[in-house]
Design an enzyme around this catalytic site. Structure first.
Site, PDB file in Angstrom:
ATOM      1  N   GLU A 208     -54.753 -14.398  59.713  1.00  0.00           N
ATOM      2  CA  GLU A 208     -55.998 -14.536  58.743  1.00  0.00           C
ATOM      3  C   GLU A 208     -57.088 -14.798  59.297  1.00  0.00           C
ATOM      4  OE1 GLU A 208     -54.284 -14.301  54.884  1.00  0.00           O
ATOM      5  OE2 GLU A 208     -52.400 -13.735  56.111  1.00  0.00           O
ATOM      6  N   CYS A 242     -62.081 -20.380  52.733  1.00  0.00           N
ATOM      7  CA  CYS A 242     -62.191 -18.784  53.659  1.00  0.00           C
ATOM      8  C   CYS A 242     -63.107 -17.334  53.140  1.00  0.00           C
ATOM      9  CB  CYS A 242     -60.814 -18.634  54.364  1.00  0.00           C
ATOM     10  SG  CYS A 242     -59.765 -17.949  52.982  1.00  0.00           S
TER      11      CYS A 242
HETATM   12  P1  NAD Z   1     -61.004 -21.926  64.516  1.00  0.00           P
HETATM   13  O1  NAD Z   1     -60.573 -20.367  65.561  1.00  0.00           O
HETATM   14  O2  NAD Z   1     -62.059 -22.272  65.316  1.00  0.00           O
HETATM   15  O3  NAD Z   1     -59.276 -22.638  65.092  1.00  0.00           O
HETATM   16  C1  NAD Z   1     -58.197 -22.415  64.372  1.00  0.00           C
HETATM   17  C2  NAD Z   1     -56.653 -22.594  65.100  1.00  0.00           C
HETATM   18  O4  NAD Z   1     -56.872 -21.675  66.930  1.00  0.00           O
HETATM   19  C3  NAD Z   1     -56.832 -24.292  65.595  1.00  0.00           C
HETATM   20  O5  NAD Z   1     -55.645 -24.869  65.764  1.00  0.00           O
HETATM   21  C4  NAD Z   1     -57.456 -24.085  67.058  1.00  0.00           C
HETATM   22  O6  NAD Z   1     -56.755 -25.312  67.685  1.00  0.00           O
HETATM   23  C5  NAD Z   1     -56.863 -22.956  67.669  1.00  0.00           C
HETATM   24  N1  NAD Z   1     -58.076 -22.871  68.870  1.00  0.00           N
HETATM   25  C6  NAD Z   1     -59.371 -22.794  68.550  1.00  0.00           C
HETATM   26  N2  NAD Z   1     -59.971 -21.580  69.647  1.00  0.00           N
HETATM   27  C7  NAD Z   1     -58.521 -21.374  70.725  1.00  0.00           C
HETATM   28  C8  NAD Z   1     -58.599 -20.561  71.718  1.00  0.00           C
HETATM   29  N3  NAD Z   1     -60.041 -20.153  72.329  1.00  0.00           N
HETATM   30  N4  NAD Z   1     -57.494 -20.222  72.246  1.00  0.00           N
HETATM   31  C9  NAD Z   1     -56.539 -20.576  71.072  1.00  0.00           C
HETATM   32  N5  NAD Z   1     -55.847 -21.114  70.084  1.00  0.00           N
HETATM   33  C10 NAD Z   1     -57.317 -21.890  69.636  1.00  0.00           C
HETATM   34  O7  NAD Z   1     -60.725 -21.216  63.671  1.00  0.00           O
HETATM   35  P2  NAD Z   1     -61.696 -22.766  62.485  1.00  0.00           P
HETATM   36  O8  NAD Z   1     -62.820 -22.800  63.343  1.00  0.00           O
HETATM   37  O9  NAD Z   1     -60.049 -24.171  62.555  1.00  0.00           O
HETATM   38  O10 NAD Z   1     -61.196 -22.034  61.507  1.00  0.00           O
HETATM   39  C11 NAD Z   1     -62.509 -21.182  60.560  1.00  0.00           C
HETATM   40  C12 NAD Z   1     -62.602 -19.594  60.297  1.00  0.00           C
HETATM   41  O11 NAD Z   1     -61.120 -19.431  59.895  1.00  0.00           O
HETATM   42  C13 NAD Z   1     -63.450 -19.120  59.465  1.00  0.00           C
HETATM   43  O12 NAD Z   1     -63.597 -17.495  59.962  1.00  0.00           O
HETATM   44  C14 NAD Z   1     -62.505 -19.017  57.931  1.00  0.00           C
HETATM   45  O13 NAD Z   1     -62.641 -18.430  57.421  1.00  0.00           O
HETATM   46  C15 NAD Z   1     -60.420 -18.885  58.513  1.00  0.00           C
HETATM   47  N6  NAD Z   1     -60.009 -19.018  57.505  1.00  0.00           N
HETATM   48  C16 NAD Z   1     -59.225 -17.920  57.392  1.00  0.00           C
HETATM   49  C17 NAD Z   1     -58.683 -18.757  56.217  1.00  0.00           C
HETATM   50  C18 NAD Z   1     -57.425 -17.549  55.677  1.00  0.00           C
HETATM   51  O14 NAD Z   1     -56.316 -17.123  54.807  1.00  0.00           O
HETATM   52  N7  NAD Z   1     -58.017 -16.026  55.578  1.00  0.00           N
HETATM   53  C19 NAD Z   1     -58.451 -19.667  56.106  1.00  0.00           C
HETATM   54  C20 NAD Z   1     -58.934 -20.747  56.565  1.00  0.00           C
HETATM   55  C21 NAD Z   1     -59.908 -20.209  57.692  1.00  0.00           C
END
Ligand code: NAD
Length: 493
Positions: A208, A242
């Site tokens: 997602e 998002c």
């Molecule tokens: P992120 O990718 O930084 O983090 C999300 C999760 O991934 C966290 O739990 C984090 O600990 C983990 N993570 C981060 N970096 C990692 C790595 N290198 N390796 C493994 N795990 C890692 O995302 P964010 O900044 O938390 O969220 C923002 C993004 O999420 C935006 O692009 C937004 O559009 C998207 N989003 C999508 C939805 C949807 O339903 N499609 C919903 C909410 C947010």
């Protein structure tokens, strides 16, 4: 070989405890109890993480979770029931059905923008489908993550559902283990790393993700209403949604009007000083604050633009005459900046959208049915709402998810249950009518082949009673014929 944390969890899953619907219902009720009994603590954690008011938390996060739990509890028996399917002549007398069954141990990784919904909504589906689960809330919404780790074991079966907290190293460590499904919400960049890790174990993924969701405003529409709806969807949660409209596409002739209407609406929603409005959130941390602010560099500010780093506050901001090559148009904004990009009409707007990654959401405001039809048929996106924003998310019968760069897989309501189930194909035959199978056994002849083709190639059309009865009559006649042949063979000459 030493057992991993996930192996241990798989043993618990394999005990079969999570399979009975009664157990799943019990767990869902316990989750609902957590939501109601601990509402004040959850709201306080969201206040500390995002400066979210309790009204907004209820509207955007807690109520949708509660509704999802109630829906799953009510519908789960029907979702989990075997679904009969159409048969061919060959299987006309057999039981043929699809049986949803649990996948095993599901890993759910969530984001910080809606820290409870992004974990609990997939978790509800995981429980309803009979899986064990590990949830990994985002470390950035630290108050919510800490509270979730504390509360979940108090309400749910703590051997079956685990919370792991931590940041990148902890998540990477988790991803080395073999899960039966990974449900990841977050950025496309990390989504690729998750998929790569999953590929090592051939683990299926739901991703997602995000991206830039365009919002086209046609000049033939109620611009005041359009701007009111857009202002709500864009600046709720400080733009950290998002599916928030990322940018506006419109003809130059209506740009001033749009800015004017958004200004009026902002005044109504957040008064003169959004910084002191209880309904206006904050950016999650200073890293994101600096990132969002840097996107404004080349832009002309039409509204807002003020900021305060000490509070991670960025005012609701509208940027006018933004050009496609500006930095703000190269990445998802995920903050309270709303660029207006002008295009010369619908065709150019469609070209603009299609020249970029497929978005998670697409919005079009128009009173003209042909404009709406062209947008829908000539573009692609995860979801679309016409004449409003965000609202397709709230219809739980609609699958929610991305396409292309905005993700893969879908969830919400029954779709979450389906996403986290294996749909097992089941064909149950009896030992009767063995002679009918001669058509597929050697020695093969032209006559046998054409008989086999007939049986395999013809469907029982369930919508057509005549067809079904004709098939049944044919089968009975063939069965009687086969029985007669057997009897004649066994009768002494
Ligand atoms: P992120 O990718 O930084 O983090 C999300 C999760 O991934 C966290 O739990 C984090 O600990 C983990 N993570 C981060 N970096 C990692 C790595 N290198 N390796 C493994 N795990 C890692 O995302 P964010 O900044 O938390 O969220 C923002 C993004 O999420 C935006 O692009 C937004 O559009 C998207 N989003 C999508 C939805 C949807 O339903 N499609 C919903 C909410 C947010």
């Amino acid at each position: 070989m030493e057992k991993t944390f996930v192996d241990g969890l798989r043993d618990v899953f394999q005990s079969g405890r999570s399979r009975p619907l009664k157990y799943r219902k019990q767990q869902l009720r316990a989750l609902l109890q957590l939501m109601t009994e601990r509402q004040a603590e959850i709201e306080e954690a969201l206040k500390q993480d995002l400066n979210r008011s309790s009204y907004n938390s209820s509207l955007f996060e807690l109520t949708p979770i509660e509704n999802d739990i109630k829906l799953a509890e009510c519908e789960m028996a029907a979702w989990a029931a075997p679904q009969t399917v159409r048969k061919n002549f060959n299987s006309a007398l057999d039981d043929v059905y699809i049986k949803p069954e649990p996948l095993g141990v599901v890993l759910i990784i969530g984001t910080w923008n809606y820290p409870w919904a992004m974990i609990f909504q997939p978790l509800i589906g995981a429980i309803a489908a009979g899986n064990a689960a590990v949830v990994k809330p985002s470390e950035l919404s630290e108050h919510s993550a800490k509270l979730m780790k504390e509360l979940l074991p108090l309400y749910l079966d703590k051997e079956m559902y685990k919370v792991v907290t931590g940041g990148v190293p902890e998540t990477q460590e988790l991803l080395k283990q073999r899960f039966d499904h990974i449900f990841y919400t977050g950025s496309s960049t990390v989504g690729k790393a998750v998929m790569e890790a999953a590929a090592r174990h051939l683990t299926p993924v739901t991703l997602e993700l995000g991206g830039k969701s365009p919002c086209f405003i046609d000049k033939n529409c109620d611009i005041a209403v359009a701007c009111r709806r857009i202002t709500w969807g864009k600046f709720a949660n400080c733009g950290q949604t998002c599916i928030a409209p990322d940018y506006i596409l419109c003809e130059p002739s209506i740009q001033d009007r749009i800015v004017e209407e958004i200004q009026k609406t902002l005044l109504e929603f957040y008064q003169m000083d959004p910084k002191s409005s209880p309904d206006y959130c904050r950016i999650i941390n200073t890293r994101h604050f600096d990132r969002v602010l840097s996107l404004m560099n080349e832009c002309t500010v039409a509204l807002g633009g003020e900021s305060d780093r000490s509070q991670c506050y960025i005012a609701p901001t509208v940027l006018r005459d933004v050009l496609p090559h500006f930095k703000i148009m190269q990445e998802e904004i995920f903050g309270p900046l709303l660029p207006v990009v002008t295009v010369n009409g619908l065709s150019e707007a469609i070209q603009f959208i299609n020249a970029r990654d497929k978005p998670l959401a697409l919005y079009v405001f128009s009173s003209d049915k042909t404009v709406i039809k062209r947008m829908l048929t000539e573009t692609s996106s995860g979801g679309v709402t016409v004449n409003d924003v965000l609202m397709h998310y709230t219809v739980d019968s609609l699958p929610f998810g991305g396409v292309g760069n905005s993700g893969m897989g879908r969830y919400h309501g029954k779709h979450t249950f389906d996403q986290l189930s294996h749909h097992r194909s089941c064909l149950i035959k009896s030992f009767a009518l063995e002679s009918l199978n001669d058509a597929r056994y050697p020695p093969l002849t032209a006559a046998r082949l054409s008989k086999a083709k007939f049986f395999l190639g013809h469907r029982l059309c369930l919508c057509d009673g005549v067809c079904v009865w004709a098939a049944v009559a044919t089968l009975i006649a063939l069965g009687l014929l086969a029985a007669l042949v057997v009897v004649l063979k066994q009768t002494p000459a």
